[in-house]
Design a protein around this motif. Structure first.
Motif, PDB file in Angstrom:
ATOM      1  N   MET A  17      -9.998   3.378  22.868  1.00  5.43           N
ATOM      2  CA  MET A  17      -9.301   4.106  21.816  1.00  5.43           C
ATOM      3  C   MET A  17      -9.810   5.541  21.821  1.00  5.43           C
ATOM      4  SD  MET A  17      -7.415   1.673  20.830  1.00  5.43           S
ATOM      5  CE  MET A  17      -6.508   2.620  19.587  1.00  5.43           C
ATOM      6  N   THR A  18      -8.915   6.476  21.606  1.00  2.43           N
ATOM      7  CA  THR A  18      -9.316   7.883  21.590  1.00  2.43           C
ATOM      8  C   THR A  18     -10.436   8.139  20.594  1.00  2.43           C
ATOM      9  OG1 THR A  18      -7.618   8.392  19.925  1.00  2.43           O
ATOM     10  CG2 THR A  18      -7.014   8.689  22.237  1.00  2.43           C
ATOM     11  N   TYR A  19     -10.391   7.402  19.478  1.00  5.75           N
ATOM     12  CA  TYR A  19     -11.309   7.677  18.375  1.00  5.75           C
ATOM     13  C   TYR A  19     -12.580   6.843  18.411  1.00  5.75           C
ATOM     14  CZ  TYR A  19      -8.457   3.798  16.479  1.00  5.75           C
ATOM     15  OH  TYR A  19      -7.781   2.608  16.297  1.00  5.75           O
ATOM     16  N   ASN A  20     -12.711   5.944  19.386  1.00  6.45           N
ATOM     17  CA  ASN A  20     -13.890   5.077  19.378  1.00  6.45           C
ATOM     18  C   ASN A  20     -14.536   4.973  20.759  1.00  6.45           C
ATOM     19  OD1 ASN A  20     -15.888   3.336  18.584  1.00  6.45           O
ATOM     20  ND2 ASN A  20     -14.544   1.770  17.789  1.00  6.45           N
ATOM     21  N   GLU A  21     -13.958   4.147  21.652  1.00  4.05           N
ATOM     22  CA  GLU A  21     -14.606   3.896  22.932  1.00  4.05           C
ATOM     23  C   GLU A  21     -14.681   5.145  23.816  1.00  4.05           C
ATOM     24  OE1 GLU A  21     -13.549   0.195  21.105  1.00  4.05           O
ATOM     25  OE2 GLU A  21     -12.265   1.894  21.649  1.00  4.05           O
ATOM     26  N   PHE A  22     -13.676   6.039  23.724  1.00  2.00           N
ATOM     27  CA  PHE A  22     -13.769   7.264  24.519  1.00  2.00           C
ATOM     28  C   PHE A  22     -14.952   8.113  24.049  1.00  2.00           C
ATOM     29  CE2 PHE A  22     -12.263  11.581  25.897  1.00  2.00           C
ATOM     30  CZ  PHE A  22     -12.396  11.350  27.253  1.00  2.00           C
ATOM     31  N   ALA A  23     -15.212   8.096  22.748  1.00  3.54           N
ATOM     32  CA  ALA A  23     -16.395   8.790  22.242  1.00  3.54           C
ATOM     33  C   ALA A  23     -17.675   8.152  22.777  1.00  3.54           C
ATOM     34  CB  ALA A  23     -16.399   8.789  20.719  1.00  3.54           C
ATOM     35  N   GLN A  24     -17.656   6.838  22.957  1.00  8.63           N
ATOM     36  CA  GLN A  24     -18.849   6.150  23.439  1.00  8.63           C
ATOM     37  C   GLN A  24     -19.297   6.664  24.803  1.00  8.63           C
ATOM     38  OE1 GLN A  24     -18.410   1.859  23.339  1.00  8.63           O
ATOM     39  NE2 GLN A  24     -17.624   1.882  21.257  1.00  8.63           N
ATOM     40  N   VAL A  25     -18.344   6.934  25.709  1.00 10.68           N
ATOM     41  CA  VAL A  25     -18.755   7.442  27.017  1.00 10.68           C
ATOM     42  C   VAL A  25     -19.302   8.856  26.908  1.00 10.68           C
ATOM     43  CG1 VAL A  25     -17.193   5.961  28.339  1.00 10.68           C
ATOM     44  CG2 VAL A  25     -16.415   8.230  27.628  1.00 10.68           C
ATOM     45  N   LEU A  26     -18.804   9.611  25.948  1.00 10.72           N
ATOM     46  CA  LEU A  26     -19.273  10.989  25.766  1.00 10.72           C
ATOM     47  C   LEU A  26     -20.602  11.047  25.023  1.00 10.72           C
ATOM     48  CD1 LEU A  26     -15.871  12.654  24.806  1.00 10.72           C
ATOM     49  CD2 LEU A  26     -16.900  12.402  27.071  1.00 10.72           C
ATOM     50  N   GLU A  27     -21.023   9.917  24.484  1.00 11.09           N
ATOM     51  CA  GLU A  27     -22.329   9.823  23.818  1.00 11.09           C
ATOM     52  C   GLU A  27     -23.402   9.268  24.750  1.00 11.09           C
ATOM     53  OE1 GLU A  27     -20.109   8.805  19.565  1.00 11.09           O
ATOM     54  OE2 GLU A  27     -21.100   7.219  20.719  1.00 11.09           O
TER      55      GLU A  27
END
Length: 392
Positions: A206-216
């Protein structure tokens, strides 16, 4: 106004009792006691006058639902005469089922999943389409050559299943691929570990969840956090197989027969839309409301999530919450015609006319517009959010 957790996930609320010792009684202390009693009785009477409403979320407390938490925290529900309890979701919660069995008054659910439940007998109606665009991506590492659904041929493709896979399958089918033979399907966990470890070539996010996880996460090649340029994404909105997601669902039978419920539905939608408008204009404050409500995710992750969810809502040309008939038809078409790896489609027949209505959201938008509220967000500009390691 309360938040209820349906699972044991997160911290439990702890009640604290304070002992009051009376060391004497003077006229001033008696007056203070009487005043306190009067205030308490007034507060109790005010709460009793509010209409109790229970809202079921489809997942744990996070900024995917920032507008509802903002409406609660800012008093928008109370201003409409509602005493709203937000009921947290989880892996074992099917929100549309909880709504259909009468345990709650409204629920947040993705349209295709709710339509599947409706076909199976759940009496539920989409009364406000909050997300106007799909937030589902297929993410690959930059340099993989994967930028469209057609590029998935011969690749190991992750997906969560549980009804989340149909945009992916529709996209591959539209690109001329047979999901059963042209790709290797991998059951993906609700994280991005398999992508980062190289076990799969493309992961669902999801743009708002798992995609953020890779960027973290830390890029071992640089020692710094991954950047968006380190990845390529397939966006189902661009591919033409996007399906409508978060919507407010109401009880179909009560909508047709209960005048009080009809009125409450307009009030609930109005206050909820105000919450989303507040989240649009005050994303940091909306993030804070979610964190205060008990989110297990960190501040930067929740601000990213608030910002990305805003992109799925704004701008909303016809007004936030209006159900776009073309987007509804595309969702129904994908749900009817796309088969997953088990050979199943989401639904087997066209939903009836009571599956969705703009009647109540139109009334809510008219009231907000009359009050001078911007319901379209045509000048919306997203933030640039800097994520911290682990989303803290």
């Amino acid at each position: 106004m309360r938040l209820t957790r349906r699972t044991g996930w997160g911290a439990a609320a702890v009640g604290v009792a304070a002992a009051l010792a009376l060391t004497g009684c003077s006229s001033s202390s008696a007056t203070e006691s009487a005043a306190t009693g009067t205030a308490g009785a007034t507060a109790a009477a005010t709460t009793a006058a509010l209409t109790p409403v229970r809202l079921q979320l489809q997942w744990f407390t996070q900024a995917q639902f920032a507008g509802y938490y903002a409406a609660l925290e800012q008093g928008f529900y109370k201003a409409e005469g509602l005493d709203v309890t937000i009921v947290e979701g989880g892996v074992d919660i099917v929100p549309q089922t909880v709504l259909a069995d009468g345990s709650v008054d409204y629920a947040i659910a993705w349209v295709p999943k709710a339509l599947a439940s409706r076909e199976q007998g759940a009496g539920i109606t989409d009364v406000a389409q909050i997300f106007q665009r799909s937030g589902t991506l297929q993410v690959a590492l930059a340099g993989s050559g994967i930028t469209t659904a057609a590029d998935l041929k011969g690749k190991k493709v992750g997906n969560w299943g549980y009804g989340n896979e149909f945009e992916l399958f529709a996209g591959m089918t539209k690109a001329g691929l047979d999901p059963a033979t042209d790709v290797t399907l991998v059951q993906q966990q609700f994280d991005m570990n398999a992508l980062l470890s190289g076990e799969i070539d493309a992961a669902q996010a999801m743009t708002y969840n798992e995609f953020a996880q890779v960027l973290e996460a830390t890029n071992p090649a640089t020692g710094a956090l991954y950047q968006p340029s380190d990845f390529s994404v397939i966006d189902w909105n661009t591919e033409g197989t996007a399906m409508l997601q978060d919507a407010i669902w109401a009880n179909t039978e009560k909508l047709s027969s209960d005048k009080a419920y009809q009125d409450t539905t307009v009030k609930f939608i109005k206050a909820s839309l105000e919450g989303w408008i507040y989240a649009r204009d005050n994303p940091e404050a909306a993030r804070d409301a979610v964190v205060a409500a008990g989110s297990q995710l960190g501040n930067s992750h929740q601000l990213w999530q608030t910002n990305e969810v805003n992109k799925l809502i704004w701008p909303s040309k016809a007004g936030i919450g209006m159900i776009d008939e073309a987007a509804w038809k595309q969702t129904v078409d994908v749900a009817l015609t796309t088969k997953n790896d088990q050979g199943a489609s989401v639904i087997t027949k066209e939903p009836d006319a009571e599956a969705h209505t703009n009647e109540y959201v139109t009334k809510a938008l008219a009231e907000l517009t009359a009050e001078g509220v911007d319901v379209t967000g045509t000048t919306f500009a997203p933030l640039t959010v800097t994520l911290a390691a682990g989303g803290s």
